[in-house]
Design a protein around this motif. Structure first.
Motif, mmCIF file in Angstrom:
data_model
loop_
_atom_site.group_PDB
_atom_site.id
_atom_site.type_symbol
_atom_site.label_atom_id
_atom_site.label_comp_id
_atom_site.label_asym_id
_atom_site.label_seq_id
_atom_site.Cartn_x
_atom_site.Cartn_y
_atom_site.Cartn_z
ATOM 1 N N GLU A 1 0.812 -1.211 0.000
ATOM 2 C CA GLU A 1 0.000 0.000 0.000
ATOM 3 C C GLU A 1 0.851 1.268 0.000
ATOM 4 O OE1 GLU A 1 -3.084 -0.278 -0.530
ATOM 5 O OE2 GLU A 1 -3.018 -2.445 -0.345
ATOM 6 N N MET A 2 2.103 1.168 0.433
ATOM 7 C CA MET A 2 2.944 2.361 0.519
ATOM 8 C C MET A 2 3.167 3.001 -0.841
ATOM 9 S SD MET A 2 5.839 1.441 3.375
ATOM 10 C CE MET A 2 6.594 0.185 2.350
ATOM 11 N N ALA A 3 3.403 2.187 -1.866
ATOM 12 C CA ALA A 3 3.772 2.717 -3.178
ATOM 13 C C ALA A 3 2.664 3.553 -3.816
ATOM 14 C CB ALA A 3 4.204 1.572 -4.095
ATOM 15 N N PRO A 4 1.443 3.036 -3.981
ATOM 16 C CA PRO A 4 0.416 3.862 -4.639
ATOM 17 C C PRO A 4 0.009 5.090 -3.838
ATOM 18 C CG PRO A 4 -0.519 1.790 -3.858
ATOM 19 C CD PRO A 4 0.959 1.665 -3.726
ATOM 20 N N LEU A 5 -0.027 4.974 -2.504
ATOM 21 C CA LEU A 5 -0.475 6.144 -1.738
ATOM 22 C C LEU A 5 0.566 7.262 -1.756
ATOM 23 C CD1 LEU A 5 0.792 6.519 1.435
ATOM 24 C CD2 LEU A 5 -0.415 4.370 1.723
ATOM 25 N N VAL A 6 1.857 6.913 -1.753
ATOM 26 C CA VAL A 6 2.891 7.938 -1.864
ATOM 27 C C VAL A 6 2.848 8.580 -3.247
ATOM 28 C CG1 VAL A 6 5.386 8.318 -1.954
ATOM 29 C CG2 VAL A 6 4.409 6.968 -0.098
ATOM 30 N N ALA A 7 2.624 7.772 -4.283
ATOM 31 C CA ALA A 7 2.523 8.317 -5.642
ATOM 32 C C ALA A 7 1.335 9.264 -5.760
ATOM 33 C CB ALA A 7 2.387 7.175 -6.653
ATOM 34 N N GLN A 8 0.199 8.895 -5.172
ATOM 35 C CA GLN A 8 -0.972 9.765 -5.232
ATOM 36 C C GLN A 8 -0.748 11.059 -4.458
ATOM 37 O OE1 GLN A 8 -4.005 7.095 -3.764
ATOM 38 N NE2 GLN A 8 -4.640 6.522 -5.817
ATOM 39 N N ALA A 9 -0.096 10.961 -3.294
ATOM 40 C CA ALA A 9 0.183 12.169 -2.514
ATOM 41 C C ALA A 9 1.097 13.119 -3.273
ATOM 42 C CB ALA A 9 0.810 11.777 -1.175
ATOM 43 N N LEU A 10 2.094 12.587 -3.951
ATOM 44 C CA LEU A 10 2.993 13.435 -4.745
ATOM 45 C C LEU A 10 2.239 14.110 -5.886
ATOM 46 C CD1 LEU A 10 6.242 11.273 -4.948
ATOM 47 C CD2 LEU A 10 5.973 13.487 -3.830
ATOM 48 N N LEU A 11 1.326 13.385 -6.506
ATOM 49 C CA LEU A 11 0.554 13.984 -7.596
ATOM 50 C C LEU A 11 -0.330 15.121 -7.095
ATOM 51 C CD1 LEU A 11 -0.485 10.797 -9.634
ATOM 52 C CD2 LEU A 11 1.094 12.587 -10.331
ATOM 53 N N GLY B 1 9.948 18.611 5.041
ATOM 54 C CA GLY B 1 8.694 18.223 5.668
ATOM 55 C C GLY B 1 7.836 17.350 4.779
ATOM 56 N N THR B 2 7.894 17.601 3.463
ATOM 57 C CA THR B 2 7.125 16.784 2.526
ATOM 58 C C THR B 2 7.605 15.342 2.541
ATOM 59 O OG1 THR B 2 6.695 18.684 1.089
ATOM 60 C CG2 THR B 2 6.487 16.494 0.111
ATOM 61 N N VAL B 3 8.918 15.152 2.517
ATOM 62 C CA VAL B 3 9.479 13.788 2.550
ATOM 63 C C VAL B 3 9.075 13.076 3.841
ATOM 64 C CG1 VAL B 3 11.608 12.439 2.581
ATOM 65 C CG2 VAL B 3 11.397 14.403 1.043
ATOM 66 N N LEU B 4 9.207 13.771 4.965
ATOM 67 C CA LEU B 4 8.839 13.171 6.249
ATOM 68 C C LEU B 4 7.332 12.905 6.312
ATOM 69 C CD1 LEU B 4 11.040 15.291 8.690
ATOM 70 C CD2 LEU B 4 11.475 12.981 7.825
ATOM 71 N N GLY B 5 6.549 13.814 5.740
ATOM 72 C CA GLY B 5 5.109 13.622 5.729
ATOM 73 C C GLY B 5 4.693 12.410 4.913
ATOM 74 N N LEU B 6 5.350 12.203 3.778
ATOM 75 C CA LEU B 6 5.039 11.035 2.958
ATOM 76 C C LEU B 6 5.441 9.740 3.672
ATOM 77 C CD1 LEU B 6 6.109 12.295 -0.592
ATOM 78 C CD2 LEU B 6 3.806 12.151 0.378
ATOM 79 N N ALA B 7 6.564 9.767 4.381
ATOM 80 C CA ALA B 7 6.967 8.588 5.151
ATOM 81 C C ALA B 7 5.952 8.280 6.245
ATOM 82 C CB ALA B 7 8.358 8.810 5.753
ATOM 83 N N LEU B 8 5.442 9.334 6.883
ATOM 84 C CA LEU B 8 4.430 9.146 7.915
ATOM 85 C C LEU B 8 3.152 8.555 7.322
ATOM 86 C CD1 LEU B 8 3.731 9.646 10.919
ATOM 87 C CD2 LEU B 8 2.888 11.906 10.237
ATOM 88 N N LEU B 9 2.775 9.009 6.141
ATOM 89 C CA LEU B 9 1.600 8.455 5.469
ATOM 90 C C LEU B 9 1.799 6.981 5.128
ATOM 91 C CD1 LEU B 9 0.491 11.250 2.982
ATOM 92 C CD2 LEU B 9 -0.648 10.545 5.078
ATOM 93 N N ALA B 10 3.018 6.613 4.726
ATOM 94 C CA ALA B 10 3.293 5.219 4.402
ATOM 95 C C ALA B 10 3.093 4.315 5.616
ATOM 96 C CB ALA B 10 4.722 5.082 3.862
ATOM 97 N N VAL B 11 3.563 4.777 6.776
ATOM 98 C CA VAL B 11 3.384 3.997 8.009
ATOM 99 C C VAL B 11 1.899 3.852 8.329
ATOM 100 C CG1 VAL B 11 3.854 3.937 10.491
ATOM 101 C CG2 VAL B 11 5.631 4.688 8.910
ATOM 102 N N ALA C 1 4.240 22.490 6.483
ATOM 103 C CA ALA C 1 4.526 23.904 6.734
ATOM 104 C C ALA C 1 5.973 24.132 7.143
ATOM 105 C CB ALA C 1 3.587 24.437 7.818
ATOM 106 N N GLY C 2 6.747 23.076 7.353
ATOM 107 C CA GLY C 2 8.144 23.199 7.737
ATOM 108 C C GLY C 2 8.380 23.249 9.234
#
Length: 274
Positions: free
Chosen positions: A131-141, A157-167, A239-240
């Protein structure tokens, strides 16, 4: 006259070299690759999953700006609203993945996978990590689409936020698979439970509207909603504000959801195959 017969011991087939080399993490990787293959072959499914969040951004965002935009804690409506929509994308996408498993159980594909040498726990963990791959791709889009409209996320913050979403997605996906296994072929029951739980969790997360102006009981209920803390953490990260206390609480909430989801999912799968 008594005759005695000697029974030759059963001869076991020699272990294959590939069986000896297999590890649990290797099984997880095989299942994850199997689940990602359809996504790679049909990437349009990832794009199609963005229709709902983009509709919310296009129609709900301007209404939010016109009604409560001046009262939002973040100065810009998009800085406040877009991280919440990204979390919503994760919630909607991962909470429905159990329906795919239901289809496999109905078609017999799930049973064929169970008789393979792959361990039961690795099968569920592999599905969940997929599930990590498609949700990170959708968030980036979503982030890319909103850049021309004034959304300015912090890069780190974006990178960390995407990692948090993956978890978080691993935990929600595991719970969805557990629900699908529990109700088995009762497809209507899966959707009834999913919808019943989804919308209260969504509303009480403060994802669409600020909860500060809501009734006291709603604010109290929101405090025990793990998704609320993930939403607040995502807003701070994009927001940083990387050192905000809500970031830590969001990480705890996402990690707890992942651990709980994996434990419940593996336990449900093992009990269903006993």
């Amino acid at each position: 006259m008594t005759t005695t017969t000697t029974q030759e011991p059963a001869v076991r087939a020699p272990a294959r070299p590939e069986d000896a080399r297999r590890s649990w993490w290797g099984d997880v990787g095989l299942v994850m690759a199997r689940e990602l293959r359809p996504v790679v072959r049909e990437p349009f499914s990832v794009v199609f999953g963005l229709v709902q969040p983009l509709v919310f951004l296009a129609l709900f965002g301007p209404l939010l700006a016109g009604s409560v935009g001046t009262d939002l804690p973040a100065g810009s409506v998009w800085q406040w609203f877009v991280p919440g929509i990204i979390v919503m994308t994760t919630l909607f996408g991962t909470s429905t993945t159990g329906s795919n498993l239901q289809y496999e159980m109905q078609s017999g594909a799930h049973e064929r996978l169970l008789v393979t040498p792959l361990s039961r726990s690795s099968q569920l963990v592999g599905r969940s990590l997929k599930e990590m791959a498609p949700l990170v791709a959708q968030a980036l889009l979503v982030v890319v689409v909103m850049l021309p409209f004034g959304f300015r996320p912090d890069p780190v913050g974006t990178v960390l936020g995407l990692a948090l979403l993956a978890v978080l997605g691993v935990g929600l996906g595991s719970l969805s698979y557990a629900l699908a296994i529990a109700v088995r072929r009762q497809e209507w029951m899966f959707w009834a439970v999913q919808q019943t739980v989804l919308f209260p969790v969504l509303i009480l997360s403060g994802l669409l509207l600020p909860l500060e102006s809501g009734p006291r009981w709603m604010q109290v209920a929101a405090q025990v909603n793990p998704l609320r803390w993930v939403v607040e953490a995502e807003r701070a990260l994009f927001a940083g504000d990387l050192t905000a206390s809500v970031v830590l609480w969001g990480l705890v909430a996402a990690a707890a959801t992942a651990v709980l989801g994996l434990l419940v999912g593996v336990r449900t799968l093992l009990r269903s195959t006993d």
